[in-house]
Design an enzyme around this catalytic site. Structure first.
Site, PDB file in Angstrom:
ATOM      1  N   GLY A  92       3.001   2.565  -1.739  1.00 49.62           N
ATOM      2  CA  GLY A  92       5.127   1.878  -1.674  1.00 49.62           C
ATOM      3  C   GLY A  92       5.797   2.382  -0.804  1.00 49.62           C
ATOM      4  O   GLY A  92       5.508   1.817  -0.051  1.00 49.62           O
ATOM      5  N   GLU A 108       0.440   0.043 -16.875  1.00 49.21           N
ATOM      6  CA  GLU A 108       1.123  -0.834 -17.383  1.00 49.21           C
ATOM      7  C   GLU A 108      -0.158  -0.732 -19.022  1.00 49.21           C
ATOM      8  O   GLU A 108      -0.900   0.105 -19.534  1.00 49.21           O
ATOM      9  CB  GLU A 108      -0.604  -1.691 -16.895  1.00 49.21           C
ATOM     10  CG  GLU A 108      -0.016  -2.526 -15.558  1.00 49.21           C
ATOM     11  CD  GLU A 108       1.442  -2.855 -14.775  1.00 49.21           C
ATOM     12  OE1 GLU A 108       1.550  -3.656 -16.124  1.00 49.21           O
ATOM     13  OE2 GLU A 108       2.222  -3.030 -14.332  1.00 49.21           O
ATOM     14  N   VAL A 115       0.493  -0.678  -0.105  1.00 46.71           N
ATOM     15  CA  VAL A 115       0.102  -0.213  -0.291  1.00 46.71           C
ATOM     16  C   VAL A 115       1.036   1.097   0.094  1.00 46.71           C
ATOM     17  O   VAL A 115       1.605   1.141   0.910  1.00 46.71           O
ATOM     18  CB  VAL A 115      -0.920  -0.133   0.989  1.00 46.71           C
ATOM     19  CG1 VAL A 115      -2.045   1.491   0.962  1.00 46.71           C
ATOM     20  CG2 VAL A 115      -2.325  -1.045   1.335  1.00 46.71           C
ATOM     21  N   LYS A 159      -6.081  -1.536  -2.145  1.00 47.11           N
ATOM     22  CA  LYS A 159      -5.411  -1.304  -1.135  1.00 47.11           C
ATOM     23  C   LYS A 159      -6.045  -0.623  -0.086  1.00 47.11           C
ATOM     24  O   LYS A 159      -6.071  -0.291   1.226  1.00 47.11           O
ATOM     25  CB  LYS A 159      -4.468   0.348  -1.480  1.00 47.11           C
ATOM     26  CG  LYS A 159      -3.428  -0.706  -2.608  1.00 47.11           C
ATOM     27  CD  LYS A 159      -2.344   0.529  -3.510  1.00 47.11           C
ATOM     28  CE  LYS A 159      -1.776   0.095  -4.227  1.00 47.11           C
ATOM     29  NZ  LYS A 159      -1.362   1.524  -5.976  1.00 47.11           N
ATOM     30  N   GLY A 205       6.292   4.798 -18.513  1.00 44.44           N
ATOM     31  CA  GLY A 205       6.151   3.458 -17.834  1.00 44.44           C
ATOM     32  C   GLY A 205       5.256   3.492 -15.888  1.00 44.44           C
ATOM     33  O   GLY A 205       5.521   2.970 -15.272  1.00 44.44           O
TER      34      GLY A 205
END
Ligand code: NAP
Length: 318
Positions: A133, A189, A131, A204, A186
């Site tokens: 980062g 996706e 969750v 999350k 980037g």
């Protein structure tokens, strides 16, 4: 406190490779800071061509072999998805291994068995990386805020959606154009559905609810609406009226009930979450003893995620 922790890693992709590189290049740094040696003892990767020559001596032929190797203390699962990740984690726990994972989808949709088995076996289950980062929200809620009753949580927890909405506003472009740019940089996706349909945010949110309210929500019951239908005109008109559109993950305690939803929300531009831009994440939390708090930082990417994984490793070792 253990002096040495042997680590088995499953998945040498985007995050797994960065985590492995950190463990090797910062081994002495970590030892100096913690007094503990963190040793990368084994790796399993489906596509071994991805694993550089310098790591090949660490390759194990199978997950089964890795999780049954006696001197491995902890398995770090970084393959993502529900299966076979779930089977691997349960197998590792059965074999007495501690677990660290960044797999929010698995914990949100199928976490009960894993949490229960870890508890029953008295093994560590670290998921700081699942969750937001690099924001240490899991440890803050489970440790620093343990004395407080959490009343509500509002989160911008999907950096991809937030980046797309920001770009649509600043560059006055359509969602399709913003997605293309996000993919090129980037941040999205090839199939951005998990992000822009609110599913990743709901994963999350489910984890935060379990932690913050001590309740395991049924994932399918969380209302989810993503940003897919937001147009650049919606954003423009909202701004003219003094609002910014943000994809919020919302959890509120309402007596004995818990409200859980993910949807685009009109936030007054002066709201603290309205100024969270680009790929950044933030969680705005209210709790009875501490009042309002804001957690802000990078929600994904190799370095922030590695930071979260290593914080779990150190917590486990201590
Ligand atoms: N990327 C981020 O910024 C971020 C942030 C926070 C959390 N996470 C979480 O971290 C986890 C990993 O994400 P990632 O971005 O590193 O994904 P990734 O780049 O796709 O890496 C996963 C790796 O695991 C391999 N793999 C898949 N199934 C396997 C199996 N059964 N056995 C061995 N290896 C297998 C994949 O190989 P193939 O490609 O050949 O399938 C791939 O190399 C996910 O749970 C994700 O949600 C990611």
């Amino acid at each position: 406190m253990k002096r040495k922790i042997n680590i088995g890693l499953i998945g040498f992709g985007n995050i797994g490779s960065a985590f492995a590189a950190y463990l090797i290049s910062r081994k002495n740094f970590l030892k100096q800071k913690t007094g503990i040696i963190f040793e990368l003892r084994g790796i399993v990767e489906k596509d071994v061509k991805k694993v550089p020559q310098s790591y090949r001596h660490l390759l194990f032929p199978s997950v089964e072999k890795l999780i049954s190797t006696p001197d491995i203390d902890v398995i770090v699962e970084l393959i993502g998805g529900i299966q076979p990740a779930c089977k691997y984690i349960l197998g590792a726990l059965e074999n007495g291994k501690h677990i660290i994972t960044a797999n929010k989808a698995l914990l949100a949709e199928n976490g009960d068995e894993i949490f229960q088995l870890a508890k029953r076996k008295n093994l560590y289950l670290g998921y700081e990386a699942a969750v937001a980062g690099g924001i240490p929200i899991i440890k803050d809620i489970s440790q620093s805020l343990i004395s407080s009753q959490i009343e509500s949580m509002l989160g911008i927890v999907n950096g991809t959606s937030n980046y797309i909405l920001t770009l649509m506003e600043t560059d006055e472009i359509s969602m399709a154009e913003a997605i293309k740019i996000a993919q090129k940089r980037g941040y999205a996706e090839r199939n951005p559905s998990l992000d822009i349909d609110g599913i990743d945010s709901a994963h999350k949110l489910a984890i935060l609810i379990r932690l913050g309210f001590g309740y395991s929500p049924e994932f399918t019951k969380i209302f989810k609406e993503g940003i897919r239908c937001i147009s650049h005109l919606d954003i423009k008109y909202a701004l003219e009226l003094g609002y910014r559109i943000k994809l919020l993950a919302i959890a509120k305690k309402n007596g004995r009930r818990i409200e859980a939803r993910v949807h685009p929300t009109l936030l007054p531009v002066e709201h603290v979450l309205a100024s969270v831009r680009g790929v950044y994440n933030a969680v705005y939390l209210k709790a009875d003893l501490v009042g309002e708090m804001l957690f802000y930082g990078r929600g994904a990417g190799k370095n922030p995620t590695t930071s979260a994984l290593v914080s779990d490793l150190v917590e486990l070792a201590r």
